[in-house]
Design a protein around this motif. Structure first.
Motif, PDB file in Angstrom:
ATOM      1  N   TYR A  38     -26.984  30.247   3.694  1.00 54.72           N
ATOM      2  CA  TYR A  38     -26.097  29.676   4.705  1.00 54.72           C
ATOM      3  C   TYR A  38     -24.702  30.197   4.385  1.00 54.72           C
ATOM      4  O   TYR A  38     -24.055  29.737   3.448  1.00 54.72           O
ATOM      5  CB  TYR A  38     -26.172  28.151   4.667  1.00 54.72           C
ATOM      6  N   ALA A  39     -24.283  31.189   5.146  1.00 56.79           N
ATOM      7  CA  ALA A  39     -23.094  31.969   4.802  1.00 56.79           C
ATOM      8  C   ALA A  39     -21.809  31.147   4.869  1.00 56.79           C
ATOM      9  O   ALA A  39     -21.644  30.272   5.724  1.00 56.79           O
ATOM     10  CB  ALA A  39     -22.985  33.172   5.729  1.00 56.79           C
ATOM     11  N   HIS A  40     -20.904  31.442   3.937  1.00 58.67           N
ATOM     12  CA  HIS A  40     -19.538  30.918   3.978  1.00 58.67           C
ATOM     13  C   HIS A  40     -18.641  31.893   3.220  1.00 58.67           C
ATOM     14  O   HIS A  40     -19.105  32.688   2.399  1.00 58.67           O
ATOM     15  CB  HIS A  40     -19.451  29.511   3.386  1.00 58.67           C
ATOM     16  N   SER A  41     -17.344  31.830   3.498  1.00 56.06           N
ATOM     17  CA  SER A  41     -16.391  32.739   2.862  1.00 56.06           C
ATOM     18  C   SER A  41     -15.598  32.074   1.751  1.00 56.06           C
ATOM     19  O   SER A  41     -14.710  32.687   1.157  1.00 56.06           O
ATOM     20  CB  SER A  41     -15.409  33.278   3.920  1.00 56.06           C
ATOM     21  N   VAL A  61     -17.242  26.517   4.599  1.00 58.44           N
ATOM     22  CA  VAL A  61     -18.216  25.729   3.832  1.00 58.44           C
ATOM     23  C   VAL A  61     -18.717  24.558   4.672  1.00 58.44           C
ATOM     24  O   VAL A  61     -19.913  24.259   4.689  1.00 58.44           O
ATOM     25  CB  VAL A  61     -17.602  25.232   2.507  1.00 58.44           C
ATOM     26  N   GLN A  62     -17.803  23.909   5.402  1.00 57.75           N
ATOM     27  CA  GLN A  62     -18.215  22.794   6.250  1.00 57.75           C
ATOM     28  C   GLN A  62     -19.179  23.270   7.328  1.00 57.75           C
ATOM     29  O   GLN A  62     -20.157  22.587   7.657  1.00 57.75           O
ATOM     30  CB  GLN A  62     -16.994  22.141   6.893  1.00 57.75           C
ATOM     31  N   LYS A  63     -18.926  24.452   7.876  1.00 53.38           N
ATOM     32  CA  LYS A  63     -19.808  25.005   8.898  1.00 53.38           C
ATOM     33  C   LYS A  63     -21.194  25.281   8.319  1.00 53.38           C
ATOM     34  O   LYS A  63     -22.221  25.013   8.968  1.00 53.38           O
ATOM     35  CB  LYS A  63     -19.211  26.295   9.454  1.00 53.38           C
ATOM     36  N   ALA A  64     -21.230  25.797   7.084  1.00 54.04           N
ATOM     37  CA  ALA A  64     -22.515  26.047   6.425  1.00 54.04           C
ATOM     38  C   ALA A  64     -23.258  24.740   6.183  1.00 54.04           C
ATOM     39  O   ALA A  64     -24.475  24.643   6.400  1.00 54.04           O
ATOM     40  CB  ALA A  64     -22.302  26.789   5.106  1.00 54.04           C
ATOM     41  N   GLY A 116     -22.653  32.523   0.175  1.00 55.43           N
ATOM     42  CA  GLY A 116     -23.365  31.479   0.879  1.00 55.43           C
ATOM     43  C   GLY A 116     -24.081  30.481  -0.012  1.00 55.43           C
ATOM     44  O   GLY A 116     -24.067  30.594  -1.245  1.00 55.43           O
ATOM     45  N   LEU A 117     -24.730  29.519   0.619  1.00 54.98           N
ATOM     46  CA  LEU A 117     -25.483  28.469  -0.052  1.00 54.98           C
ATOM     47  C   LEU A 117     -26.981  28.668   0.170  1.00 54.98           C
ATOM     48  O   LEU A 117     -27.403  29.053   1.256  1.00 54.98           O
ATOM     49  CB  LEU A 117     -25.103  27.092   0.495  1.00 54.98           C
ATOM     50  N   SER A 118     -27.766  28.395  -0.866  1.00 50.02           N
ATOM     51  CA  SER A 118     -29.220  28.339  -0.704  1.00 50.02           C
ATOM     52  C   SER A 118     -29.648  26.892  -0.881  1.00 50.02           C
ATOM     53  O   SER A 118     -29.024  26.130  -1.629  1.00 50.02           O
ATOM     54  CB  SER A 118     -29.935  29.236  -1.720  1.00 50.02           C
ATOM     55  N   VAL A 119     -30.700  26.524  -0.179  1.00 52.11           N
ATOM     56  CA  VAL A 119     -31.192  25.152  -0.238  1.00 52.11           C
ATOM     57  C   VAL A 119     -32.706  25.176  -0.431  1.00 52.11           C
ATOM     58  O   VAL A 119     -33.428  25.819   0.333  1.00 52.11           O
ATOM     59  CB  VAL A 119     -30.859  24.370   1.050  1.00 52.11           C
ATOM     60  N   PHE A 120     -33.162  24.480  -1.471  1.00 59.16           N
ATOM     61  CA  PHE A 120     -34.589  24.353  -1.742  1.00 59.16           C
ATOM     62  C   PHE A 120     -34.967  22.877  -1.685  1.00 59.16           C
ATOM     63  O   PHE A 120     -34.187  22.012  -2.086  1.00 59.16           O
ATOM     64  CB  PHE A 120     -34.940  24.920  -3.119  1.00 59.16           C
ATOM     65  N   ILE A 121     -36.151  22.587  -1.190  1.00 56.61           N
ATOM     66  CA  ILE A 121     -36.650  21.218  -1.165  1.00 56.61           C
ATOM     67  C   ILE A 121     -37.978  21.169  -1.911  1.00 56.61           C
ATOM     68  O   ILE A 121     -38.741  22.129  -1.921  1.00 56.61           O
ATOM     69  CB  ILE A 121     -36.800  20.691   0.274  1.00 56.61           C
ATOM     70  N   CYS A 122     -38.215  20.044  -2.557  1.00 60.31           N
ATOM     71  CA  CYS A 122     -39.397  19.925  -3.426  1.00 60.31           C
ATOM     72  C   CYS A 122     -40.024  18.551  -3.252  1.00 60.31           C
ATOM     73  O   CYS A 122     -39.332  17.534  -3.197  1.00 60.31           O
ATOM     74  CB  CYS A 122     -38.972  20.136  -4.882  1.00 60.31           C
TER      75      CYS A 122
END
Length: 205
Positions: A72-75, A81-84, A29-35
Motif C-alpha cells: 500500500y504505497a505511501h511517500s 500514509v493516511q491514504k494508504a 509502502g505498507l504490507s499487511v498480513f493476516i493470520c
C-alpha cells in the motif's frame, strides 16, 4: 513478513481461534498480513491449513502480482500514509473479514477442522506434552518432511481426517493438506496442556 519490525495486533476470534493482523513498513509502502491460528501464535507460513494459516491482504485482493502491487504505497508524508491506511481498512473489510469468517466456519460441523477438533476431545487424555516432544523429535529425524513423519497418534488423526472426506465439505487443496492439518491440530493439543515450542517453520509437506 517481520513481526519484530512491524506492528502485530491481536483480533478477538471465536474459541479456539486467535486472529492476528501484522503491519510492516517498507520503503515505498505498507504490507499487511493476516493470520488465523488455533495455537494462539502468529504463523510465518503463508497458506497453511484451516488450523493455522496466514495471507497477505493485498494478495487476497489482487492475486499474484508484481511486488510493488503487494504494498500500500505511501511517500512518507502524513497525507500519503493516511491514504494508504484508508485503502487498507477498505480492503480489510472487503477481503480480510470474509477470509477470517471462512476459516471460522470450518470450526463448525461438516468441516475437516471440526472433525479434527472432535477427535482431539476424544483422545485428550493421551495428548500429553510428551507426545508432542516425540513428534517434534521425529520431525527432526525426517528433516521436517511431514510426508515422511510416522507416529501412532499422528497416523491415527490423519486417518480419521481422511475417513471424514465423504461427509464433510472439503476442497482438493484441503484434502492434500491433511497431514499438515493433523500436525497443526496436535501442536494445538500440546500447547493447550503446556507452553511448548510451536512447529518449526521449516516443516513442509
Amino acid at each position: 513478513m517481520n513481526t519484530r519490525r512491524g506492528y502485530l495486533y491481536v483480533r478477538p476470534g471465536p474459541s479456539p481461534i486467535s486472529q492476528f493482523i501484522l503491519f510492516n513498513n517498507h520503503k515505498g509502502g505498507l504490507s499487511v498480513f493476516i493470520c488465523s491460528s488455533i495455537t494462539g501464535r502468529w504463523s510465518e507460513e503463508l497458506g497453511g491449513t484451516a488450523a493455522k494459516s496466514t495471507a497477505q491482504l493485498s494478495y487476497l485482493k489482487n492475486g499474484p502480482s508484481p511486488s510493488e502491487r503487494l504494498l500500500y504505497a505511501h511517500s512518507g508524508t502524513r497525507d500519503s500514509v493516511q491514504k494508504a491506511l484508508d485503502a487498507i481498512f477498505m480492503d480489510y473489510e472487503a477481503y480480510g473479514n470474509p477470509w477470517f469468517r471462512g476459516i471460522e466456519a470450518r470450526t463448525k460441523p461438516g468441516h475437516l477442522l471440526y472433525e479434527g477438533l472432535q477427535w482431539l476431545d476424544r483422545y485428550a487424555d493421551r495428548l500429553t506434552p510428551v507426545i508432542w516432544e516425540e513428534i517434534e523429535s521425529k520431525l527432526k529425524e525426517v528433516q521436517f518432511k511431514i510426508s515422511r513423519l510416522e507416529h501412532p497418534l499422528f497416523d491415527a488423526l490423519k486417518k480419521h481426517l481422511q475417513d471424514s472426506y465423504d461427509h464433510v465439505a472439503s476442497s482438493k487443496e484441503e484434502r492434500q493438506s491433511v497431514p499438515k492439518l493433523a500436525l497443526h491440530l496436535l501442536e494445538y493439543a500440546a500447547l493447550a496442556s503446556a507452553p511448548l515450542k510451536s512447529v518449526p517453520s521449516q516443516a513442509s509437506s
